[in-house]
Design a protein around this motif. Structure first.
Motif, PDB file in Angstrom:
ATOM      1  N   MET A   1      35.336 -30.952  -7.154  1.00 37.51           N
ATOM      2  CA  MET A   1      34.006 -30.541  -6.878  1.00 37.51           C
ATOM      3  C   MET A   1      34.024 -29.381  -5.883  1.00 37.51           C
ATOM      4  O   MET A   1      34.664 -29.463  -4.845  1.00 37.51           O
ATOM      5  CB  MET A   1      33.270 -31.731  -6.301  1.00 37.51           C
ATOM      6  CG  MET A   1      31.870 -31.454  -6.055  1.00 37.51           C
ATOM      7  SD  MET A   1      31.125 -33.041  -6.164  1.00 37.51           S
ATOM      8  CE  MET A   1      29.848 -33.066  -5.182  1.00 37.51           C
ATOM      9  N   SER A   2      33.335 -28.307  -6.218  1.00 40.56           N
ATOM     10  CA  SER A   2      33.309 -27.128  -5.354  1.00 40.56           C
ATOM     11  C   SER A   2      32.150 -27.210  -4.370  1.00 40.56           C
ATOM     12  O   SER A   2      31.128 -27.837  -4.635  1.00 40.56           O
ATOM     13  CB  SER A   2      33.201 -25.881  -6.198  1.00 40.56           C
ATOM     14  OG  SER A   2      31.962 -25.860  -6.860  1.00 40.56           O
ATOM     15  N   LYS A   3      32.342 -26.537  -3.251  1.00 34.66           N
ATOM     16  CA  LYS A   3      31.295 -26.521  -2.228  1.00 34.66           C
ATOM     17  C   LYS A   3      30.192 -25.551  -2.650  1.00 34.66           C
ATOM     18  O   LYS A   3      30.463 -24.522  -3.278  1.00 34.66           O
ATOM     19  CB  LYS A   3      31.886 -26.073  -0.892  1.00 34.66           C
ATOM     20  CG  LYS A   3      32.902 -27.057  -0.340  1.00 34.66           C
ATOM     21  CD  LYS A   3      33.397 -26.577   1.003  1.00 34.66           C
ATOM     22  CE  LYS A   3      34.413 -27.543   1.570  1.00 34.66           C
ATOM     23  NZ  LYS A   3      34.932 -27.118   2.861  1.00 34.66           N
ATOM     24  N   PRO A   4      28.976 -25.793  -2.289  1.00 38.30           N
ATOM     25  CA  PRO A   4      27.887 -24.881  -2.643  1.00 38.30           C
ATOM     26  C   PRO A   4      27.971 -23.587  -1.814  1.00 38.30           C
ATOM     27  O   PRO A   4      28.465 -23.572  -0.696  1.00 38.30           O
ATOM     28  CB  PRO A   4      26.625 -25.678  -2.314  1.00 38.30           C
ATOM     29  CG  PRO A   4      27.051 -26.676  -1.302  1.00 38.30           C
ATOM     30  CD  PRO A   4      28.492 -26.980  -1.591  1.00 38.30           C
ATOM     31  N   PHE A   5      27.492 -22.493  -2.424  1.00 37.30           N
ATOM     32  CA  PHE A   5      27.443 -21.190  -1.757  1.00 37.30           C
ATOM     33  C   PHE A   5      26.271 -21.225  -0.773  1.00 37.30           C
ATOM     34  O   PHE A   5      25.112 -21.318  -1.163  1.00 37.30           O
ATOM     35  CB  PHE A   5      27.254 -20.081  -2.805  1.00 37.30           C
ATOM     36  CG  PHE A   5      27.426 -18.697  -2.260  1.00 37.30           C
ATOM     37  CD1 PHE A   5      28.686 -18.182  -2.030  1.00 37.30           C
ATOM     38  CD2 PHE A   5      26.329 -17.907  -1.977  1.00 37.30           C
ATOM     39  CE1 PHE A   5      28.847 -16.905  -1.534  1.00 37.30           C
ATOM     40  CE2 PHE A   5      26.478 -16.629  -1.485  1.00 37.30           C
ATOM     41  CZ  PHE A   5      27.748 -16.118  -1.252  1.00 37.30           C
ATOM     42  N   THR A   6      26.571 -21.118   0.510  1.00 34.49           N
ATOM     43  CA  THR A   6      25.536 -21.278   1.535  1.00 34.49           C
ATOM     44  C   THR A   6      25.227 -19.950   2.204  1.00 34.49           C
ATOM     45  O   THR A   6      25.844 -18.908   1.913  1.00 34.49           O
ATOM     46  CB  THR A   6      26.011 -22.273   2.607  1.00 34.49           C
ATOM     47  OG1 THR A   6      27.142 -21.709   3.272  1.00 34.49           O
ATOM     48  CG2 THR A   6      26.374 -23.616   2.006  1.00 34.49           C
TER      49      THR A   6
END
Length: 148
Positions: A1-6
Motif C-alpha cells: 500500500m502506497s502513502k497518499p500524496f500530501t
C-alpha cells in the motif's frame, strides 16, 4: 500500500524544482559575468551622438580602397599584408582577447617588404582580435581581424 500524496510532498517538489531553476540561473549568471571583459562604450548616450560621424568616417575609409590581413608566424610575430596602402605608412595594432580575462597588447610594425609589415614583438598564443591602424600623412584606416 502506497502513502497518499500530501501537501508536504507537494511542498518538497516545489522547493526542489525552484531550487534547481534558481541554482542553474546563478551558475549561468556567474559564467556570463566572469566571461565578460568589460564595457564596450563608457556612455551609450554619448556614443549614440557620435554614431553618424563614425558612419561618415567609415565611408571615407572605404573610398581609400585599402585592406589588411594578419597572420601569426611560427615565431609568434604577426605579419600584416596590405593592399592599396601607399609606401611609408605607419602600421600599429592593439590586440585584445575576445573572451575571458581582459588582456590587451599594443604593437608597432616594421616594414618587411612592399605592402608587408612584421610586428616588433611576438604575440602570445591563443585567440586575439587585432584592431589594425594604418596612418599616412593625409589618411587613416582602421580594421579588425581575428588571430588564432
Amino acid at each position: 500500500m502506497s502513502k497518499p500524496f500530501t501537501g508536504r510532498h507537494m511542498w518538497a517538489v516545489m522547493i526542489c524544482g525552484f531550487g534547481v531553476v534558481i541554482g542553474v540561473n546563478f551558475f549561468m549568471a556567474t559564467l556570463a559575468v566572469r566571461g565578460f571583459g568589460g564595457v564596450v562604450v563608457e556612455n551609450s548616450y554619448v556614443a549614440s551622438q557620435k554614431f553618424n560621424g563614425w558612419l561618415s568616417a567609415a565611408r571615407e575609409q572605404e573610398q581609400l580602397g585599402w585592406s589588411a590581413q594578419a597572420v601569426r608566424q611560427a615565431d609568434g610575430n604577426v605579419r600584416i599584408v596590405t593592399a592599396g596602402v601607399p609606401a611609408g605608412a605607419d602600421v600599429s595594432a592593439r590586440f585584445r582577447r575576445p573572451l575571458g580575462k581582459p588582456e590587451t597588447l599594443d604593437l608597432d610594425f616594421n616594414s618587411a617588404a612592399p605592402g608587408e609589415y612584421v610586428s616588433s614583438a611576438s604575440v602570445p598564443s591563443g585567440r586575439w582580435i587585432a584592431r589594425i591602424a594604418i596612418l599616412t600623412q593625409d589618411d587613416r584606416w582602421t580594421g579588425e581581424v581575428r588571430i588564432e
